[in-house]
Design an enzyme around this catalytic site. Structure first.
Site, PDB file in Angstrom:
ATOM      1  N   LYS A  27       0.824  -1.192   0.096  1.00 13.74           N
ATOM      2  CA  LYS A  27       0.011   0.119  -0.015  1.00 13.74           C
ATOM      3  C   LYS A  27       0.943   1.331   0.133  1.00 13.74           C
ATOM      4  O   LYS A  27       1.493   1.676   0.829  1.00 13.74           O
ATOM      5  CB  LYS A  27      -0.977  -0.073   1.092  1.00 13.74           C
ATOM      6  CG  LYS A  27      -1.883   1.425   1.243  1.00 13.74           C
ATOM      7  CD  LYS A  27      -1.846   1.815   2.364  1.00 13.74           C
ATOM      8  CE  LYS A  27      -2.021   3.589   2.649  1.00 13.74           C
ATOM      9  NZ  LYS A  27      -1.919   4.352   1.445  1.00 13.74           N
ATOM     10  N   GLY A  61       6.911   5.871   7.990  1.00 16.56           N
ATOM     11  CA  GLY A  61       5.875   7.149   8.142  1.00 16.56           C
ATOM     12  C   GLY A  61       5.998   7.769   9.344  1.00 16.56           C
ATOM     13  O   GLY A  61       6.896   7.538  10.039  1.00 16.56           O
ATOM     14  N   SER A  62       4.927   8.448   9.704  1.00 15.54           N
ATOM     15  CA  SER A  62       4.826   9.087  11.152  1.00 15.54           C
ATOM     16  C   SER A  62       4.923   8.488  12.247  1.00 15.54           C
ATOM     17  O   SER A  62       4.355   7.239  12.128  1.00 15.54           O
ATOM     18  CB  SER A  62       3.728  10.173  10.998  1.00 15.54           C
ATOM     19  OG  SER A  62       2.460   9.330  11.125  1.00 15.54           O
ATOM     20  N   VAL A 120       1.287   7.408  13.408  1.00 18.82           N
ATOM     21  CA  VAL A 120       0.661   6.164  12.686  1.00 18.82           C
ATOM     22  C   VAL A 120       1.545   4.894  13.114  1.00 18.82           C
ATOM     23  O   VAL A 120       0.800   3.786  13.351  1.00 18.82           O
ATOM     24  CB  VAL A 120       0.576   6.257  11.257  1.00 18.82           C
ATOM     25  CG1 VAL A 120       0.077   5.024  10.618  1.00 18.82           C
ATOM     26  CG2 VAL A 120      -0.241   7.496  10.731  1.00 18.82           C
ATOM     27  N   GLY A 121       2.699   4.913  13.403  1.00 18.09           N
ATOM     28  CA  GLY A 121       3.571   4.075  13.643  1.00 18.09           C
ATOM     29  C   GLY A 121       3.114   3.311  15.067  1.00 18.09           C
ATOM     30  O   GLY A 121       3.269   2.180  15.182  1.00 18.09           O
ATOM     31  N   GLU A 153       9.936   2.616  10.864  1.00 18.55           N
ATOM     32  CA  GLU A 153      10.940   3.647  10.636  1.00 18.55           C
ATOM     33  C   GLU A 153      10.009   5.156  10.491  1.00 18.55           C
ATOM     34  O   GLU A 153       9.266   5.304   9.602  1.00 18.55           O
ATOM     35  CB  GLU A 153      11.381   3.529   9.110  1.00 18.55           C
ATOM     36  CG  GLU A 153      12.235   2.393   9.004  1.00 18.55           C
ATOM     37  CD  GLU A 153      13.554   2.257   9.719  1.00 18.55           C
ATOM     38  OE1 GLU A 153      13.801   3.600  10.309  1.00 18.55           O
ATOM     39  OE2 GLU A 153      14.240   1.229  10.067  1.00 18.55           O
ATOM     40  N   CYS A 206      13.030  12.336   6.189  1.00 21.25           N
ATOM     41  CA  CYS A 206      12.995  11.788   7.666  1.00 21.25           C
ATOM     42  C   CYS A 206      14.512  12.369   8.210  1.00 21.25           C
ATOM     43  O   CYS A 206      14.660  12.326   9.244  1.00 21.25           O
ATOM     44  CB  CYS A 206      12.891  10.341   7.598  1.00 21.25           C
ATOM     45  SG  CYS A 206      13.843   9.466   6.559  1.00 21.25           S
ATOM     46  N   GLN A 218       0.649  19.839   4.012  1.00 22.71           N
ATOM     47  CA  GLN A 218       2.095  19.932   4.606  1.00 22.71           C
ATOM     48  C   GLN A 218       2.339  21.404   4.729  1.00 22.71           C
ATOM     49  O   GLN A 218       3.116  21.925   5.348  1.00 22.71           O
ATOM     50  CB  GLN A 218       2.762  19.122   3.554  1.00 22.71           C
ATOM     51  CG  GLN A 218       3.918  18.787   4.002  1.00 22.71           C
ATOM     52  CD  GLN A 218       3.972  17.501   5.214  1.00 22.71           C
ATOM     53  OE1 GLN A 218       3.086  16.809   5.188  1.00 22.71           O
ATOM     54  NE2 GLN A 218       4.911  17.580   6.500  1.00 22.71           N
ATOM     55  N   GLU A 249       9.333  17.399  14.831  1.00 20.84           N
ATOM     56  CA  GLU A 249       9.454  17.252  13.562  1.00 20.84           C
ATOM     57  C   GLU A 249       8.599  18.114  12.702  1.00 20.84           C
ATOM     58  O   GLU A 249       7.466  18.282  12.938  1.00 20.84           O
ATOM     59  CB  GLU A 249       9.273  15.823  13.048  1.00 20.84           C
ATOM     60  CG  GLU A 249       9.510  15.516  11.615  1.00 20.84           C
ATOM     61  CD  GLU A 249       9.462  14.279  11.113  1.00 20.84           C
ATOM     62  OE1 GLU A 249       8.373  13.703  11.380  1.00 20.84           O
ATOM     63  OE2 GLU A 249      10.388  13.764  10.543  1.00 20.84           O
TER      64      GLU A 249
HETATM   65  P1  NAP Z   1       1.895   8.835   7.531  1.00 20.50           P
HETATM   66  O1  NAP Z   1       0.960   9.800   7.360  1.00 20.50           O
HETATM   67  O2  NAP Z   1       2.292   8.079   8.732  1.00 20.50           O
HETATM   68  O3  NAP Z   1       1.912   7.959   6.210  1.00 20.50           O
HETATM   69  C1  NAP Z   1       2.574   6.888   5.759  1.00 20.50           C
HETATM   70  C2  NAP Z   1       1.880   5.940   5.276  1.00 20.50           C
HETATM   71  O4  NAP Z   1       0.934   5.158   6.111  1.00 20.50           O
HETATM   72  C3  NAP Z   1       0.920   6.160   3.883  1.00 20.50           C
HETATM   73  O5  NAP Z   1       1.158   5.026   3.042  1.00 20.50           O
HETATM   74  C4  NAP Z   1      -0.161   6.457   4.856  1.00 20.50           C
HETATM   75  O6  NAP Z   1      -1.500   6.257   3.681  1.00 20.50           O
HETATM   76  C5  NAP Z   1      -0.225   5.272   5.626  1.00 20.50           C
HETATM   77  N1  NAP Z   1      -1.283   5.267   6.775  1.00 20.50           N
HETATM   78  C6  NAP Z   1      -1.755   6.384   7.150  1.00 20.50           C
HETATM   79  N2  NAP Z   1      -2.498   6.160   8.270  1.00 20.50           N
HETATM   80  C7  NAP Z   1      -2.499   4.808   8.482  1.00 20.50           C
HETATM   81  C8  NAP Z   1      -3.142   3.936   9.497  1.00 20.50           C
HETATM   82  N3  NAP Z   1      -3.919   4.314  10.347  1.00 20.50           N
HETATM   83  N4  NAP Z   1      -2.700   2.547   9.438  1.00 20.50           N
HETATM   84  C9  NAP Z   1      -1.886   2.336   8.364  1.00 20.50           C
HETATM   85  N5  NAP Z   1      -1.368   3.061   7.598  1.00 20.50           N
HETATM   86  C10 NAP Z   1      -1.775   4.253   7.618  1.00 20.50           C
HETATM   87  O7  NAP Z   1       3.562   9.536   6.939  1.00 20.50           O
HETATM   88  P2  NAP Z   1       3.779  10.369   5.652  1.00 20.50           P
HETATM   89  O8  NAP Z   1       3.288  11.677   6.082  1.00 20.50           O
HETATM   90  O9  NAP Z   1       3.418   9.888   4.620  1.00 20.50           O
HETATM   91  O10 NAP Z   1       5.409  10.691   5.744  1.00 20.50           O
HETATM   92  C11 NAP Z   1       6.243  11.541   6.647  1.00 20.50           C
HETATM   93  C12 NAP Z   1       6.464  10.894   7.825  1.00 20.50           C
HETATM   94  O11 NAP Z   1       7.196   9.618   7.452  1.00 20.50           O
HETATM   95  C13 NAP Z   1       7.631  11.775   8.617  1.00 20.50           C
HETATM   96  O12 NAP Z   1       7.363  11.595   9.896  1.00 20.50           O
HETATM   97  C14 NAP Z   1       8.906  11.116   8.319  1.00 20.50           C
HETATM   98  O13 NAP Z   1       9.829  11.400   9.362  1.00 20.50           O
HETATM   99  C15 NAP Z   1       8.582   9.919   8.047  1.00 20.50           C
HETATM  100  N6  NAP Z   1       9.633   8.958   7.355  1.00 20.50           N
HETATM  101  C16 NAP Z   1      10.491   8.372   7.990  1.00 20.50           C
HETATM  102  C17 NAP Z   1      11.515   7.778   7.405  1.00 20.50           C
HETATM  103  C18 NAP Z   1      12.475   6.632   8.021  1.00 20.50           C
HETATM  104  O14 NAP Z   1      13.043   6.007   7.499  1.00 20.50           O
HETATM  105  N7  NAP Z   1      12.533   6.967   9.563  1.00 20.50           N
HETATM  106  C19 NAP Z   1      11.639   7.701   5.854  1.00 20.50           C
HETATM  107  C20 NAP Z   1      10.629   8.692   5.403  1.00 20.50           C
HETATM  108  C21 NAP Z   1       9.700   9.047   6.083  1.00 20.50           C
HETATM  109  P3  NAP Z   1      -2.055   7.633   3.237  1.00 20.50           P
HETATM  110  O15 NAP Z   1      -0.949   8.391   2.386  1.00 20.50           O
HETATM  111  O16 NAP Z   1      -3.072   6.982   2.286  1.00 20.50           O
HETATM  112  O17 NAP Z   1      -2.487   8.469   4.431  1.00 20.50           O
END
Ligand code: NAP
Length: 494
Positions: free
Chosen positions: A174, A227-228, A231-232, A249, A283, A330, A384
């Site tokens: 996904k 991701g965030s 959600v993590g 991550e 990130c 954003q 962040e």
């Molecule tokens: P996000 O909102 O957490 O979304 C990440 C993924 O999770 C997307 O595919 C999202 O789908 C999905 N998602 C959202 N809600 C969910 C739920 N309740 N259950 C399961 N999956 C769900 O994060 P983002 O805004 O896309 O990315 C930014 C974040 O990612 C930042 O915090 C950044 O630091 C982090 N990040 C971390 C790394 C690392 O390696 N540490 C690398 C890159 C980014 P939708 O898109 O459909 O909402």
């Protein structure tokens, strides 16, 4: 504009409900890049069933043969690199030089995965009994649920999917709703390279529905999520209840330290790239700059001049340095933090506003922004932001610099610029982060090195390098007794 579909059970198909969503260009919101299925739980269930069926044969395919397919994947990506980079820039805004790099990271990961197919090493150890041999093997786990963010639309999915495949797992993928087109191209490439159809399944749609359905499906054995942190945490809870293996991550609040003995020109180049590359939406982005007091004023004068020269615009133009924020939401988050920074007493030294001139009028552009006079307790030194905002903190010593750097809940990437070898090694030892760069910016991971963070950045797993292959496989210990008699271990033989 193209109509895209899910790939489930070996077929491209719409979602059951027939609902769709649009994917638009953040540099020009009038442009619809594609229309995608807005899937639900039942689409996920079909995808998981397909992946489960695919697992029966895929787990028995020799790992070197699985690796051969990844080699072909890399070759196809090389041929299609420019085309995919341009699509990626259109769907998420990152400048073309960076989207080429994003695809290149996928290529590197493919070739690394291909070679790993010929290793997947286990261990052997001596037995405590005679005529007995002890070995351990890597076994596939089963169905892997892959959930990815939008900021590295090709690299991050490949970091997860390629090692999962080489280890013999099958996939339900996904991608983020902001980057479904690049993700679809990746699936097409895997199929073109010869991956058996139900080994890979992609389900488009919102995280709340599709992501949650993957995480809660008891037939999904392993989840890899980037991701965030919010959600993590929910994924960790749901995974924990099912005793499911989960790799997380998450966020970062990365800092670059510049000591008084540093090469300042080099450190300027580093912070410009670290803070404003990918419009700060990495990130590993440099969100804090920790400056020694003796070089603070001189460094800031140089940095502000360079920052004001950065060209903002549509990332498809080769001379643009900074693209748009990924979407309106954003950019609103960035604006919220800039307001907080001002309210808490930070000094805004450049940026701090939207960019709406000329070609920027139709997108979500924001000027690279720097605050000085930030103290470690301020919100913009702690949370962040995920946008082009840099908080500058002043310190008196290496010890204070490291204490400030360590003073957030996160621990992903870090950097120190110094010419002093002792300072560098102290930093390597004392910085609490999964990645530390010496005389390099906080961004720039390589595909064959472990990637991930400590503290609230994750749950202790690593992507990239050799460690991710451990994550995507189970260890089986095997004892071979060729003595011809019953030999008892764990009995007092001494
Ligand atoms: P996000 O909102 O957490 O979304 C990440 C993924 O999770 C997307 O595919 C999202 O789908 C999905 N998602 C959202 N809600 C969910 C739920 N309740 N259950 C399961 N999956 C769900 O994060 P983002 O805004 O896309 O990315 C930014 C974040 O990612 C930042 O915090 C950044 O630091 C982090 N990040 C971390 C790394 C690392 O390696 N540490 C690398 C890159 C980014 P939708 O898109 O459909 O909402």
């Amino acid at each position: 504009m193209e109509n895209y579909q899910n790939f489930i059970n070996g077929k491209w198909q719409d979602c059951k409900s027939g609902k769709t969503f649009e994917n638009r260009n953040p540099a020009d919101w009038d442009e619809v890049v594609g229309i995608f299925p807005k899937s639900d739980k039942e689409d996920v269930e079909m995808a998981v069933k397909s992946a489960r069926e695919g697992f029966n044969d895929w787990r028995l395919t020799p790992a070197p043969k699985r690796g051969d397919i990844l080699k072909k994947v890399g070759d196809i990506m090389v041929d299609r690199k420019e085309e995919i980079a341009r699509l990626m820039t259109r769907e998420m805004g990152k400048i073309i030089h960076e989207t080429r790099g994003d695809v290149q990271e996928g290529i590197d990961t493919a070739y690394y995965a291909a070679s790993e197919g010929r290793r997947l090493l286990g261990h052997n150890a001596p037995s405590e009994l005679e005529n007995k041999m002890n070995l351990s093997f890597r076994m596939p786990i089963g169905v892997a649920g892959i959930i990815t963010p939008w900021n590295f639309p090709m690299a991050i999915p490949t970091w997860k999917i390629f090692p999962a495949l080489v280890c013999g797992n099958t996939i339900v993928f996904k991608p983020a709703s902001d980057t479904p087109a690049t993700a679809t191209e990746l699936v097409k490439i895997l199929l073109e390279a010869g991956l058996p159809p139900n080994v890979i399944n992609i389900v488009h749609g919102g995280g709340g529905k599709v992501g949650t359905a993957i995480v809660n499906n008891t037939d999904v054995d392993v989840i890899s999520f980037t991701g965030s942190s919010e959600v993590g945490q929910t994924i960790a809870e749901a995974g924990g209840r099912q005793l499911k293996r989960v790799s997380l991550e998450l966020g970062g609040k990365n800092a670059q330290i510049v000591m008084d003995d540093a090469n300042l020109e080099l450190a300027i180049e580093g912070v410009l790239w670290g803070a404003f590359g990918t419009t700060g939406q990495r990130c590993t982005a440099t969100s804090r700059l920790i400056l020694h007091e003796d070089i603070h004023d001189k460094f800031m004068e140089m940095l502000v001049a360079h920052t004001k020269n950065l060209k903002i615009g549509n990332g498809l133009n080769e001379d643009v340095n900074v693209g748009p924020c990924v979407n309106e939401g954003q950019r609103e988050i960035v604006e919220k933090y800039v307001k907080i920074g001002k309210k808490e007493g930070g000094t805004l030294v450049c940026g701090g506003e939207q960019m709406n001139d000329g070609e920027c009028s139709k997108g979500f552009f924001y000027k690279p922004t720097i605050f000085t006079g930030i103290t470690p307790d301020m919100t913009i030194a702690q949370e962040e932001i995920f946008g082009p905002v840099l908080s500058v903190l002043k310190i008196k010593s290496l010890e204070e610099a490291i204490e400030v750097l360590n003073g957030t809940i996160y621990g992903l990437s870090s950097s120190i610029y110094t010419q002093d070898v002792n300072s560098a090694f102290k930093a390597i030892r004392d910085i609490e982060a999964g990645i530390t760069y010496i005389n390099g910016p906080t961004i720039g991971a390589e595909a064959h090195m472990p990637f991930g963070g400590v503290k609230a950045t994750g749950n202790g797993h690593r992507e990239g390098g050799w460690e991710v292959y451990e994550f995507f496989s189970e260890t089986k210990a095997v004892y071979v007794d060729f003595s011809g008699k019953l030999q008892r271990a764990q009995i007092d033989n001494y």
